[in-house]
Design an enzyme around this catalytic site. Structure first.
Site, PDB file in Angstrom:
ATOM      1  N   CYS A  40       0.915  -1.089  -0.062  1.00 31.52           N
ATOM      2  CA  CYS A  40       0.116   0.019  -0.128  1.00 31.52           C
ATOM      3  C   CYS A  40       0.941   1.270   0.061  1.00 31.52           C
ATOM      4  CB  CYS A  40      -0.959  -0.186   1.304  1.00 31.52           C
ATOM      5  SG  CYS A  40      -1.737  -1.500   1.501  1.00 31.52           S
ATOM      6  N   ASP A  84      -2.062  -9.383   7.945  1.00 32.95           N
ATOM      7  CA  ASP A  84      -0.873  -9.573   8.541  1.00 32.95           C
ATOM      8  C   ASP A  84      -0.460  -8.184   9.090  1.00 32.95           C
ATOM      9  OD1 ASP A  84      -0.892  -8.651   5.709  1.00 32.95           O
ATOM     10  OD2 ASP A  84       1.429  -8.652   5.726  1.00 32.95           O
ATOM     11  N   ILE A  92      10.924  -9.641 -20.175  1.00 35.07           N
ATOM     12  CA  ILE A  92      10.990  -8.423 -20.821  1.00 35.07           C
ATOM     13  C   ILE A  92      11.954  -8.891 -21.779  1.00 35.07           C
ATOM     14  CG2 ILE A  92      12.315  -6.380 -20.997  1.00 35.07           C
ATOM     15  CD1 ILE A  92      11.071  -5.927 -18.033  1.00 35.07           C
TER      16      ILE A  92
END
Length: 672
Positions: free
Chosen positions: A2, A104, A302
């Site tokens: 976050c 968590d 990639i």
């Protein structure tokens, strides 16, 4: 995973504006688009906010942060993942703790309450940035993970302590000034930052493995930073003789520790994929993840249109060997500089190579494919001696008994072993910085190319800034920021790895090569090699278990010998980089077009950062037929940095960030 933010006023009677907290969450919407939350304690002048990316406990209301317990006695906002949390929750539950969520992150405040700060932090395993307010002791605590995988910035401005997961989060607060510092600008132009600093005046980072503790006293803030963990290599005198070491013990230990680290990072309530290049690190993580799951693992690769830098063939062989579902995204020269400005908005610092742009495009691709979490290979080279610079330092400074003729042969081998990184990861010519040499006996090879690049910087600075910085010694500034107790008495290879971990790993690989490019597209990257249990074991590896003869990462290769295809097991370290601009006419033209926009005399004068004549001379030197290829690689980096500081000025100084944050909050419907 976050984004967090917060404000702590020196005056506890001064209320925190809720909408400012919401705006600080909105400006980092990319880190947490799944919801937001905020809390204030008006009688204590403190408030937190949080932008959520839901990965564990997907219930929008139950998992919403900030968390509070005991009527606000403890308040937390957490970014990142804390592994082994199920075992810890079970233990705490057996001791009478009642959890309200399955997250968590909730265990942070319970551990803090039960164990106290110093003991609680020992249980935090993973990548995290934690904010905690303790009402009883009236103190704010910030905690950053041991390697700096997750970012966390802070500043003191207008009687307030302001923190957040990104610089733009701090700048969304109208109390926080936005201006380049002279030394920050200097280090942006030479690539290597002073640990704990940023490009901007009075904006600092919580150092990896550190806590920042903020308290109030007589209307003022008392701020201190304390270390709780470090990469502590044994003293050379404490290491047993190489002849007495049990090779199989180290091989089995690495295998066991790494398997556990990977398995912990597969824990999620959403699908977990892998990043896969042609190096052994990401191949190992894919192999272990595939062995731990019944369904095929999704692997994202990639590819570049330059054969010298493309690794898709080897990555494809690994994917086929473990039955992975591989997705290859091939990039051409036009893709990279077209997205350079966006990459810098997220990196919030300059970048020397467009690999950061490639990572930005990859994370976008992965997000569109429906994934939020990937397991990555970062950290392996740092623990097991994988970079060319480590080999050079070990054999030039670690084998004092080697005959001179053999030393010269090793020097030649090292210089020829990876020509692609000459000028970037290895200096074209030996650089001897007196401050590093005094502190550790030699100048680490990993910093030499950037200390060499620093020679160009004074001529690039605006004359007024150049005058103020005329006596500045960048090597001394970096050396002084390191803990010399962690270097004294160590083996040269240990010293070289420690310096890299504190500079290039945290300031480059884990920022514009890691978190910032992944989270730009709401992607959580989990690097099992940076599990601190594995790292503590790896710190005790004998040097020859890391680099044995000409083989780097020897113990890692041996521990995973049965997992890797033969071509990978035998392959020499290859630096995963995007092609430098000068290697492709189309890419060079794209870079020049961006330079024309940002390095014009008018733009340079407007920003007040650079000297137009110095800029012109760099391009003139780069385009000279007499300039060696390695110097061109170095100058590619310098040009990227020149463009970069101009872009940063445009996006973070010239742009009204508080207004932009308000606009984003309105756009997302986030209101106090």
């Amino acid at each position: 995973m976050c984004g967090i933010a917060g404000i702590f006023h020196a005056d506890p009677t001064r209320k925190v504006d809720p909408q400012t907290l919401v705006n600080m969450a909105a400006i980092q919407y990319h880190r947490g688009p799944d919801g937001f939350g905020y809390r204030t304690q008006d009688d204590r002048g403190v408030g937190f906010s949080h932008a959520r990316l839901s990965i564990i406990d997907l219930d929008e209301n139950r998992g919403r942060q900030p968390f509070c317990m005991d009527n606000g006695e403890i308040m937390t906002a957490v970014n990142g993942e804390l592994y082994d949390y199920k075992r810890i929750r079970t233990d705490l539950t057996s001791r009478g703790v009642k959890f309200r969520t399955k997250s968590d992150s909730e265990m942070v405040m319970h551990l803090y309450q039960r164990e106290g700060l110093e003991d609680a932090v020992k249980h935090f395993r993973g990548e995290f940035a934690i904010s905690l307010y303790d009402r009883k002791h009236d103190r704010l605590i910030l905690i950053r993970d041991r390697f700096g995988i997750k970012p966390l910035y802070f500043t003191e401005a207008n009687g307030s302590f302001v923190f957040g997961s990104e610089l733009k989060v701090l700048f969304a607060n109208p109390d926080v000034p936005r201006q380049f510092s002279d030394d920050g600008l200097y280090h942006q132009l030479m690539q290597t930052m002073v640990p704990g600093t940023t490009a901007f005046e009075d904006i600092q980072q919580v150092k990896p493995g550190h806590m920042v503790i903020v308290e109030r006293a007589h209307g003022k803030l008392k701020i201190r930073q304390e270390k709780y963990w470090d990469m502590d290599f044994p003293l050379a005198s404490e290491r047993p003789p190489e002849s007495e070491t049990d090779e199989e013990y180290w091989i089995e230990g690495v295998r066991d520790q790494l398997m556990e680290a990977v398995q912990l990072r597969l824990e999620a309530d959403v699908p977990v994929a892998c990043y896969l290049s042609g190096g052994i690190d990401s191949c190992i993580t894919l192999g272990l993840a595939s062995a731990s799951q019944q369904a095929p693992v999704k692997a994202f690769t990639i590819g570049f249109d330059n054969d010298d830098y493309d690794e898709t063939a080897i990555a494809r062989e690994m994917a086929e060997s473990v039955g992975a579902d591989q997705d290859i995204m091939t990039l051409d020269a036009n893709h990279l500089y077209d997205n350079f400005e966006e990459a810098l908005w997220h990196a919030e610092r300059t970048i020397y190579n467009t690999l950061g742009v490639a990572k930005l495009l990859m994370s976008r691709h992965v997000n569109k494919a429906g994934y939020k979490v990937v397991v990555t290979g970062e950290g392996s080279d740092e623990l097991f001696g994988g970079y060319p610079a480590f080999r050079r330092d070990m054999f030039l400074h670690g084998l004092d008994t080697l005959p001179e003729a053999d030393r010269q042969a090793w020097q030649q081998m090292l210089n020829e072993s990876n020509e692609l990184v000459s000028g970037a990861m290895l200096a074209e010519d030996e650089v001897n910085d007196p401050d590093f040499t005094q502190m550790m006996g030699f100048t680490p090879s990993c910093l030499q190319p950037w200390l060499a690049a620093a020679d160009h910087v004074p001529g690039l600075l605006h004359p007024k800034r150049r005058e103020r910085m005329q006596d500045y010694k960048p090597g001394k500034a970096i050396a002084n920021a390191l803990d010399d107790d962690m270097l004294e008495g160590r083996h040269p290879l240990d010293k070289a790895q420690y310096v890299w971990i504190k500079t290039m790993l945290e300031g480059q690989i884990l920022t514009w090569g890691g978190d910032r490019m992944d989270m730009a597209n709401s992607m959580e990257a989990r690097p099992p090699f940076l599990d601190h249990h594995l790292a503590e074991f790896a710190a005790h590896l004998p040097p020859t278990m890391r680099i044995k003869g000409k083989t780097e990462k020897y113990v890692l290769r041996e521990s995973m010998k049965g997992l890797l295809p033969k071509v990978l097991y035998e392959r020499e370290k290859f630096a995963f980089m995007a092609p430098p601009a000068h290697t492709d006419p189309v890419k060079w033209a794209a870079m020049k077009a961006l330079a024309d926009r940002y390095l014009s005399p008018e733009k340079v004068a407007e920003a007040g950062l650079l000297d137009p004549e110095g800029v012109r001379q760099v391009f003139e030197l780069h385009e000279s037929e007499d300039t060696p290829a390695a110097t061109q690689v170095q100058l590619d980096a310098v040009i990227n940095h020149m463009i970069g500081v101009q872009v940063l000025h445009d996006k973070f100084v010239a742009t009204d960030i508080p207004a932009l944050a308000r606009q984003k909050a309105e756009e997302f419907g986030w209101h106090a």
